[in-house]
Write a protein that holds these residues in place. Sequence first.
Motif, short mmCIF file in Angstrom:
data_model
loop_
_atom_site.label_atom_id
_atom_site.label_comp_id
_atom_site.label_asym_id
_atom_site.label_seq_id
_atom_site.Cartn_x
_atom_site.Cartn_y
_atom_site.Cartn_z
N GLN A 194 11.88 60.46 24.37
CA GLN A 194 12.52 60.07 23.12
C GLN A 194 13.97 60.53 23.02
OE1 GLN A 194 9.30 61.88 20.75
NE2 GLN A 194 9.01 59.91 19.77
N SER A 195 14.56 60.90 24.13
CA SER A 195 15.95 61.38 24.10
C SER A 195 16.91 60.30 23.61
CB SER A 195 16.37 61.87 25.49
OG SER A 195 16.28 60.82 26.45
N TYR A 196 16.56 59.03 23.85
CA TYR A 196 17.38 57.91 23.39
C TYR A 196 17.62 57.99 21.88
CZ TYR A 196 18.59 52.96 22.51
OH TYR A 196 19.19 51.79 22.10
N PHE A 197 16.61 58.41 21.13
CA PHE A 197 16.71 58.47 19.68
C PHE A 197 17.39 59.74 19.19
CE2 PHE A 197 12.86 56.00 20.67
CZ PHE A 197 13.17 54.81 20.04
N LEU A 198 17.63 60.69 20.09
CA LEU A 198 18.16 62.00 19.69
C LEU A 198 19.60 62.23 20.09
CD1 LEU A 198 15.08 64.24 20.68
CD2 LEU A 198 15.64 63.34 18.42
N TYR A 199 20.23 61.24 20.73
CA TYR A 199 21.57 61.44 21.27
C TYR A 199 22.58 61.86 20.21
CZ TYR A 199 23.59 57.38 19.02
OH TYR A 199 24.09 56.54 18.07
N GLY A 200 22.31 61.54 18.94
CA GLY A 200 23.27 61.78 17.87
C GLY A 200 23.28 63.19 17.32
N ILE A 201 22.43 64.09 17.85
CA ILE A 201 22.43 65.48 17.40
C ILE A 201 23.76 66.13 17.75
CG2 ILE A 201 21.36 67.74 17.75
CD1 ILE A 201 18.75 66.32 18.33
N GLU A 251 22.75 42.18 13.11
CA GLU A 251 22.59 43.21 14.13
C GLU A 251 21.12 43.59 14.28
OE1 GLU A 251 26.87 45.50 13.59
OE2 GLU A 251 25.10 46.32 12.60
N THR A 252 20.86 44.46 15.27
CA THR A 252 19.52 44.99 15.49
C THR A 252 19.58 46.50 15.27
OG1 THR A 252 19.08 43.28 17.14
CG2 THR A 252 17.59 45.17 17.11
N PRO A 253 19.26 46.97 14.07
CA PRO A 253 19.45 48.38 13.74
C PRO A 253 18.43 49.28 14.42
CG PRO A 253 18.39 47.25 11.92
CD PRO A 253 18.75 46.19 12.92
N ASN A 254 18.74 50.57 14.45
CA ASN A 254 17.83 51.57 14.99
C ASN A 254 17.69 52.69 13.95
OD1 ASN A 254 16.66 53.79 16.48
ND2 ASN A 254 17.13 52.66 18.33
N PRO A 255 16.78 52.52 12.98
CA PRO A 255 16.69 53.49 11.88
C PRO A 255 16.29 54.88 12.33
CG PRO A 255 14.85 51.96 11.82
CD PRO A 255 15.81 51.41 12.82
N CYS A 256 15.52 54.99 13.42
CA CYS A 256 15.11 56.32 13.90
C CYS A 256 16.32 57.12 14.37
CB CYS A 256 14.08 56.20 15.02
SG CYS A 256 12.50 55.52 14.48
N ALA A 257 17.22 56.46 15.09
CA ALA A 257 18.43 57.14 15.55
C ALA A 257 19.29 57.54 14.37
CB ALA A 257 19.21 56.26 16.52
N ASP A 258 19.40 56.66 13.36
CA ASP A 258 20.17 56.98 12.16
C ASP A 258 19.58 58.19 11.44
OD1 ASP A 258 22.01 54.95 12.46
OD2 ASP A 258 20.91 53.53 11.22
N CYS A 259 18.25 58.21 11.30
CA CYS A 259 17.58 59.30 10.60
C CYS A 259 17.78 60.62 11.33
CB CYS A 259 16.10 58.99 10.46
SG CYS A 259 15.13 60.29 9.66
N ASN A 260 17.63 60.61 12.65
CA ASN A 260 17.77 61.84 13.42
C ASN A 260 19.18 62.41 13.31
OD1 ASN A 260 15.11 61.98 14.36
ND2 ASN A 260 15.56 60.61 16.07
N ALA A 261 20.18 61.56 13.52
CA ALA A 261 21.56 62.03 13.57
C ALA A 261 22.07 62.46 12.20
CB ALA A 261 22.45 60.94 14.15
N GLY A 262 21.87 61.62 11.20
CA GLY A 262 22.50 61.89 9.91
C GLY A 262 21.68 62.70 8.94
N LEU A 263 20.35 62.55 9.03
CA LEU A 263 19.50 63.18 8.02
C LEU A 263 18.70 64.35 8.58
CD1 LEU A 263 18.70 62.96 5.06
CD2 LEU A 263 16.86 61.41 5.73
N LYS A 264 17.82 64.08 9.52
CA LYS A 264 16.88 65.10 9.98
C LYS A 264 17.60 66.29 10.61
CE LYS A 264 13.13 63.34 11.53
NZ LYS A 264 12.20 62.59 12.42
#
Length: 373
Positions: free
Chosen positions: A161-168, A104-117
């Motif tokens: 950068q909304s693409y990376f923040l959708y998981g909030i 796959e092609t992961p997106n660590p920034c999206a993972d970090c925003n949604a689950g951690l940050k």
Amino acid sequence: MNIRPSTGFSSPSPSFGPRSVVVLMSGGVDSSVTAWLLKKEGWHVAGLTMRIPGQDGGSSRSCCGRDAAEVALSLSIPHYIADLEEEFRESVISPFVESYLAGETPNPCADCNAGLKFGRLWDAVEEAFGPVSLATGHYARVLRSGGGCALARGKDVSKDQSYFLYGIRRDRLPNLFLPLGDRSKEEVRELAREAKLSVAEKRESMEICFAGEGDYRRIIGDGSSRPGLIVDERGAPLGTHGGVSNFTVGQRKGLGIASREGLYVLGIDGEKNLVVVGPRERAFRRMVRAEETNVLLPDLLVPGAALFGKTRSRGEPVALTVLECEGGGLIVRFEEPHFAPAPGQRLVVYDKEGRVAGGGVIRRRKEEEEWTA
């Protein structure tokens, strides 16, 4: 997770109450200007820097914490460090490695925003300080109207950068502040100079934060260099590769195979260690499936809705129709064939005003990827 005052700097004592906000400060220009702007607006501001694994996922990065603490000191605001090395490896680096090895092609920034940050860290902040708002230097907006809130694209679409923040989580939005969403990068630089911030001319990093300037494949380890076959869609061998993590769906360069028309990566099978290639037209898809969805505007993200979406952070959202949205799954059909949606990346859906309706992780069913060698 431990949140502690930064050492070596004489930060003022915290005072959390009405109009208190914690700014996630990376030590860069954007988050520093965010803290300065909010203080100017009369907020009680505290800075918080994440202590995460450094280059190649090894020892922690300390330079960003020093820069952030120096800015906090100049602004006379308290500064804290959140020790997140263990949590970061667990929720960002490990999924990143697993995703690449699976083809796959992961997106660590999206993972970090949604689950951690905006997840576990925010919870820890409220446990330590009580209910407070959170702010970051992301180029996106939180629109507030009629008692409701919506995440939306930044005014400067080249930096959005909304693409990376959708998981909030939707319930977090009323307490989230993104002061840079109506500004361009050039305007933010000028504000940093006006405020005489020590990081005003600091170079912007475009690398994965935990990889530094190094090659992210070193984090993946030996699994990234396991040789295998490059095959066509029928499974006929065309050449060899040095590891599936060197490829992503839609890639053309670096295949090492001569072709008059040009070959593109159509799929990657991590289990069989195959890279599947073919002509460019075969990389287009109209229907895209996503899982692990986060819905921010449930009244909009419904079957039959005519919306807009994209499968990469860059570029404008394009027209699509929602086919299904239930049980954590999302299926859309793009109006025009969409080039190379890569499993592991994100499908993010917007309305015509640029508000984020929701998004999820792109997946493809196994039966859609049955290649043999």
